[in-house]
Write an enzyme that holds these catalytic residues in place. Structure first.
Site, PDB file in Angstrom:
ATOM      1  N   HIS A   1       3.354  -6.953  -2.559  1.00 43.18           N
ATOM      2  CA  HIS A   1       4.026  -6.625  -3.479  1.00 43.18           C
ATOM      3  C   HIS A   1       4.137  -4.809  -3.544  1.00 43.18           C
ATOM      4  O   HIS A   1       3.392  -4.187  -2.616  1.00 43.18           O
ATOM      5  CB  HIS A   1       3.301  -6.708  -4.951  1.00 43.18           C
TER       6      HIS A   1
ATOM      7  N   HIS B   1       4.384  -1.244  -5.562  1.00 42.75           N
ATOM      8  CA  HIS B   1       4.249  -0.571  -6.811  1.00 42.75           C
ATOM      9  C   HIS B   1       5.383   0.613  -7.039  1.00 42.75           C
ATOM     10  O   HIS B   1       5.609   1.367  -5.963  1.00 42.75           O
ATOM     11  CB  HIS B   1       3.105   0.529  -6.909  1.00 42.75           C
TER      12      HIS B   1
HETATM   13  P1  AMP Z   1      -2.933  -4.009  -5.350  1.00 36.81           P
HETATM   14  O1  AMP Z   1      -4.051  -3.024  -5.270  1.00 36.81           O
HETATM   15  O2  AMP Z   1      -1.855  -3.152  -4.546  1.00 36.81           O
HETATM   16  O3  AMP Z   1      -3.250  -5.333  -4.779  1.00 36.81           O
HETATM   17  O4  AMP Z   1      -2.449  -3.947  -6.783  1.00 36.81           O
HETATM   18  C1  AMP Z   1      -2.611  -5.128  -7.602  1.00 36.81           C
HETATM   19  C2  AMP Z   1      -1.878  -4.794  -8.941  1.00 36.81           C
HETATM   20  O5  AMP Z   1      -1.717  -5.870  -9.751  1.00 36.81           O
HETATM   21  C3  AMP Z   1      -2.844  -3.796  -9.829  1.00 36.81           C
HETATM   22  O6  AMP Z   1      -2.199  -2.558 -10.183  1.00 36.81           O
HETATM   23  C4  AMP Z   1      -3.126  -4.424 -10.883  1.00 36.81           C
HETATM   24  O7  AMP Z   1      -3.398  -3.649 -12.065  1.00 36.81           O
HETATM   25  C5  AMP Z   1      -1.885  -5.454 -11.210  1.00 36.81           C
HETATM   26  N1  AMP Z   1      -2.189  -6.743 -11.764  1.00 36.81           N
HETATM   27  C6  AMP Z   1      -3.168  -7.690 -11.507  1.00 36.81           C
HETATM   28  N2  AMP Z   1      -2.952  -8.769 -12.329  1.00 36.81           N
HETATM   29  C7  AMP Z   1      -1.737  -8.573 -12.935  1.00 36.81           C
HETATM   30  C8  AMP Z   1      -0.987  -9.337 -14.133  1.00 36.81           C
HETATM   31  N3  AMP Z   1      -1.469 -10.399 -14.665  1.00 36.81           N
HETATM   32  N4  AMP Z   1      -0.018  -8.875 -14.472  1.00 36.81           N
HETATM   33  C9  AMP Z   1       0.476  -7.435 -14.270  1.00 36.81           C
HETATM   34  N5  AMP Z   1      -0.001  -6.795 -13.146  1.00 36.81           N
HETATM   35  C10 AMP Z   1      -1.257  -7.348 -12.575  1.00 36.81           C
END
Ligand code: AMP
Ligand code: ZN
Length: 141
Positions: free
Chosen positions: A103, A105
Site C-alpha cells: 500500500h 500512503h
Molecule cells: P504500514 O506501516 O506502511 O504497513 O502502514 C499501515 C497503516 O495502516 C498504518 O498507518 C495504520 O494506521 C493503517 N491501518 C491499520 N488498520 C487500518 C484500518 N482498519 N483502517 C485504516 N487504516 C488502517
C-alpha cells in the site's frame, strides 16, 4: 481469482468484512483513509489483490496503481487545502511495514506543518557510493 490472505486486515477491507472510510474503488485498486493519520486526509492506496510488498507486485498493475495514486492524491490535496503531498511506501518490518499487503500512503502537507522526514547523511568514503551504484546497476543488467 485475485490473490488473498485470510489473515490480512486489508484483504478484509477489500472484501468489506471490516469497514473503512473508502474514498475510491475500481476493478483493481482501492483507496481509504488511514485510521491513524499523520495529518487528516492521510489516505492509503493499494491493489485489491494481496501482494506483500512492492517487489511482489506484478508489473501490469503498476500503471493502474499510478493513475489511482495521482487521482486520489489530487483529491486529497484539494479536500484538505494542502500545499504539498508526501508519498510513502514501506516494505518489510525493518522499514516500518505493519500491514503486509502492499500500500501507498498519501500524506497531505501544509507549509510550516512542522513534520520532519528522516535525517540524511553522507557516504563514509568517496568509493562507497560509486561501488554501491555499480553493484546495484549490475543487478539490473
Ligand atoms: P504500514 O506501516 O506502511 O504497513 O502502514 C499501515 C497503516 O495502516 C498504518 O498507518 C495504520 O494506521 C493503517 N491501518 C491499520 N488498520 C487500518 C484500518 N482498519 N483502517 C485504516 N487504516 C488502517
Ligand atoms: Zn491482503
Amino acid at each position: 481469482m485475485i490473490p488473498k490472505d485470510a489473515d490480512c486486515i486489508f484483504c478484509k477491507i477489500v472484501d468489506k468484512a471490516i469497514p473503512c472510510a473508502r474514498v475510491f474503488e475500481n476493478e483493481h485498486c482501492i483507496a481509504f483513509l488511514d485510521i491513524a493519520p499523520v495529518h487528516p486526509g492521510h489516505a492509503l492506496v493499494m491493489p485489491k489483490a494481496h501482494y506483500p510488498t512492492l517487489m511482489d507486485l506484478p508489473a501490469e498493475l503498476g500503471g493502474e496503481l499510478t493513475r489511482v495514486l495521482s487521482r486520489v492524491g489530487r483529491a486529497v490535496m484539494e479536500a484538505t487545502a494542502a500545499d504539498g503531498l508526501n508519498l510513502m511506501q514501506n516494505n518489510y518490518e525493518a522499514a516500518g511495514q505493519l500491514v503486509h499487503h502492499v500500500h501507498f500512503h498519501l500524506i497531505p502537507r501544509h507549509s510550516g506543518d512542522g513534520l520532519t522526514l528522516w535525517p540524511q547523511s553522507g557516504y563514509a568514503n568517496p568509493d562507497e557510493m560509486s561501488n554501491l551504484a555499480k553493484t546495484i546497476a549490475g543487478l539490473l543488467e
